[in-house]
Design a protein around this motif. Structure first.
Motif, mmCIF file in Angstrom:
data_model
loop_
_atom_site.group_PDB
_atom_site.id
_atom_site.type_symbol
_atom_site.label_atom_id
_atom_site.label_comp_id
_atom_site.label_asym_id
_atom_site.label_seq_id
_atom_site.Cartn_x
_atom_site.Cartn_y
_atom_site.Cartn_z
ATOM 1 N N ASP A 27 0.841 -1.195 0.000
ATOM 2 C CA ASP A 27 0.000 0.000 0.000
ATOM 3 C C ASP A 27 0.879 1.249 0.000
ATOM 4 N N ARG A 28 0.497 2.253 -0.778
ATOM 5 C CA ARG A 28 1.277 3.492 -0.841
ATOM 6 C C ARG A 28 1.244 4.271 0.475
ATOM 7 N N GLY A 29 0.311 3.953 1.359
ATOM 8 C CA GLY A 29 0.184 4.711 2.593
ATOM 9 C C GLY A 29 0.791 4.054 3.810
ATOM 10 N N VAL A 75 9.326 -4.265 -5.511
ATOM 11 C CA VAL A 75 8.135 -3.715 -4.865
ATOM 12 C C VAL A 75 7.221 -3.097 -5.917
ATOM 13 N N ARG A 76 5.958 -3.445 -5.843
ATOM 14 C CA ARG A 76 4.921 -2.825 -6.658
ATOM 15 C C ARG A 76 3.920 -2.167 -5.715
ATOM 16 N N TRP A 77 3.404 -1.005 -6.099
ATOM 17 C CA TRP A 77 2.575 -0.198 -5.202
ATOM 18 C C TRP A 77 1.143 -0.107 -5.709
ATOM 19 N N LEU A 92 5.019 0.837 -10.561
ATOM 20 C CA LEU A 92 6.461 0.896 -10.355
ATOM 21 C C LEU A 92 6.872 2.069 -9.475
ATOM 22 N N SER A 93 6.003 3.056 -9.339
ATOM 23 C CA SER A 93 6.321 4.262 -8.579
ATOM 24 C C SER A 93 5.500 4.321 -7.299
ATOM 25 N N VAL A 94 6.158 4.728 -6.226
ATOM 26 C CA VAL A 94 5.439 4.879 -4.961
ATOM 27 C C VAL A 94 4.532 6.111 -4.989
ATOM 28 N N LYS A 95 4.782 7.024 -5.919
ATOM 29 C CA LYS A 95 3.963 8.228 -6.003
ATOM 30 C C LYS A 95 2.636 7.904 -6.685
#
Length: 534
Positions: free
Chosen positions: A220-222, A238-240, A451-454
């Motif tokens: 989870d991104r959070g 890691v995938r988000w 691919l990006s945490v953003k």
């Protein structure tokens, strides 16, 4: 004339024999035929390239044979200093500081931290002499001041002394540690549990104990900062997925599987990592859906219940009890004895295989000293109280509802937290005309990049402005006898910038009247500080 021709013939014969000998010896070298074919084809296609390569080879040989220090030996490119000049340069040199000095805002933050005199609890006494209502400490079920726990801790202190003086694998394990691990496993309904001496280090040790380079983690991104450090240490792929969004999670799981099949890559260990109640905003995960997806796509679930353990469920067992999901469905269930049981340390519950693996590979377990015996017994006593007194959790939920009933109607407050969460995050709700760079959500339905945490459309906010206003609200509430705190962040170190908020920690140790009074004070402080910007 004949002698000149004879000499020329002898020279050509010598060169011919030398060339034949050189060619014969060259082809005896392994791989020489490949080089010869390359040179021939290169010369046929581009004669100029052959000339250029010959020049480069000659230049390289000349460079290697040339003395590299010939120019330095002359000393003409160096400045000569005498001893006095060297001493003066050394005296004038100032090394770079180890760390940057604190900013005025950081100094003010440190100076504003209230100091409690005596025991903490629902109504502690500050160094200023004022007694305040405490909505800042993680004391959800009021165990911090429980007399039974204090008596057991004192008896244990007399019997076992202070620290354990060693990690669990090096004579640091005592019988009380084994008993607490059994109590946690029995309380949650898992096969076993392992005890860590520090709550923060628990999840950041559990993740790299199982996830290695080449394994896949969908997170989870959070997630909180401790999980972020665990992901970094593990070196997994890691995938988000978007914060607490189960549709986004399923999309990412499908994407990972499609990528694997496209590359014809072998199956690796795969994990879903998330929190029960998120430390950053108080949102609650959909545990039944998580279990459904992890079974469907063949993943293991690592669930951090550091906030939800001891605060939700009929007896405080966390999300598994709240959603009536067997704890065995969660492969690694991580919790905190510090927040849930008002003690210290953390734990990971699961199968015997999961627990025993950590005893060998969990870095925090292997290298950190065991928890002090008195705190260990205090945690065991806390579990017994939660098991035998479910009314504590009922009181806690009543107090949460009382606080939310007042704050949900406030004009200047936005609450992202779940209605059952004992940690309530309060963010500034800006009037439309005063909105300074604030959350602008795009109407695009395109998913975020895994691919990006953003996230695809991150909220926009002014960190410095909001933190300054929130600190003013904290100080205003404290002046009115209510102690609250800003949610502290490591700005610049976390993977995703978290929006500033005030974090309330509701407790069952306060009466409903006290909770309503404290909520009213916080509401008034928001209105006073934010309202004055009109």
């Amino acid at each position: 004339m004949s002698s000149s021709l004879q000499s020329l013939e002898l020279l050509l014969a010598f060169l011919s024999r030398s060339y034949t000998t050189l060619e014969t010896n060259f082809y005896k070298i392994p791989g020489s035929a490949v080089v010869a074919r390359y040179v021939k084809s290169s010369h046929q296609n581009d004669p100029g390239r052959t000339l250029l390569e010959v020049i480069l080879i000659i230049f390289a040989i000349r460079t290697l044979l040339q003395s590299r220090t010939r120019g330095d030996q002359s000393g003409k490119h160096f400045i000569q200093f005498d001893e006095k000049e060297i001493d003066e340069l050394v005296e004038e040199w100032t090394p770079e500081p180890l760390a940057q000095p604190l900013t005025p805002q950081e100094q003010a933050d440190l100076a504003s931290v209230p100091v409690i005199v005596g025991p903490t609890g629902p109504k502690p006494k500050l160094a200023s002499g004022k007694t305040v209502i405490n909505l800042a400490s993680y004391n959800f079920t009021g165990l911090a001041g429980n007399e039974e726990i204090k008596a057991s801790a004192v008896d244990t202190l007399r019997k076992y002394g202070l620290g354990s003086c060693g990690p669990p694998g090096f004579y640091g394990t005592q019988d009380v540690h084994i008993r607490l691990e059994q109590d946690i496993a029995d309380f949650l309904g898992t096969e076993a549990a392992i005890l860590y001496s520090q709550a923060f280090a628990t999840i950041s040790s559990v993740i790299p104990a199982f996830g290695k380079r080449g394994d896949v983690i969908v997170a989870d991104r959070g997630v909180n900062f401790a999980i972020q450090k665990g992901l970094q240490i593990s070196r997994c792929t890691v995938r988000w997925y978007d914060h607490n969004d189960m549709e986004s999670l399923e999309h990412v799981l499908e994407t990972v599987e499609k990528e694997r099949k496209k590359r014809r890559a072998p199956l690796t260990r795969r994990f879903i990592v998330t929190e029960g109640i998120f430390d950053n905003d108080g949102a609650m995960a959909d545990l039944p859906k998580l279990v459904e997806l992890k079974k469907k796509y063949k993943y293991r679930l690592i669930l951090d219940e550091s906030i939800s353990f001891g605060s939700v469920g009929r007896t405080g067992r966390g999300l598994t009890e709240l959603y009536n999901v067997p704890a065995s469905e969660v492969d690694m269930l991580v919790g905190s004895c510090a927040t849930g049981l008002a003690s210290a340390g953390g734990f990971c519950a699961g199968s015997h295989i999961v627990v025993n693996h950590q005893r060998i590979n969990g870095t925090s377990f292997v290298f950190s000293a065991s928890m002090p015996a008195a705190l260990t017994v205090a945690a065991s006593e806390g579990i017994n109280i939660l098991r035998n007194t479910p009314s504590i959790l009922s009181t806690l939920q009543e107090n949460i509802r009382a606080v939310r009933a007042i704050l949900d109607r406030a004009d200047y407050i936005t609450i992202p937290s779940h209605p059952a969460s004992a940690t309530i995050h309060l963010q500034i709700r800006w009037p439309t005309l005063q909105l300074p760079m604030h959350a602008s959500h795009s109407s695009s339905n395109k998913p975020s990049n895994p691919l990006s945490v953003k996230p695809r459309d991150p909220p926009q906010f002014d960190v410095e402005l909001e933190e300054r206003l929130l600190q003013d609200i904290v100080e205003e509430a404290l002046s009115q006898g209510v102690m609250v705190t800003r949610a502290k962040r490591l700005r610049g170190q976390e993977l995703v910038e978290v929006r500033p908020s005030i974090r309330l920690a509701v407790t069952a140790a306060l009466s409903r009247k006290d909770c309503e009074k404290a909520a009213s004070v916080v509401k008034a402080a928001f209105a006073k500080v934010v309202g004055r910007r009109r």
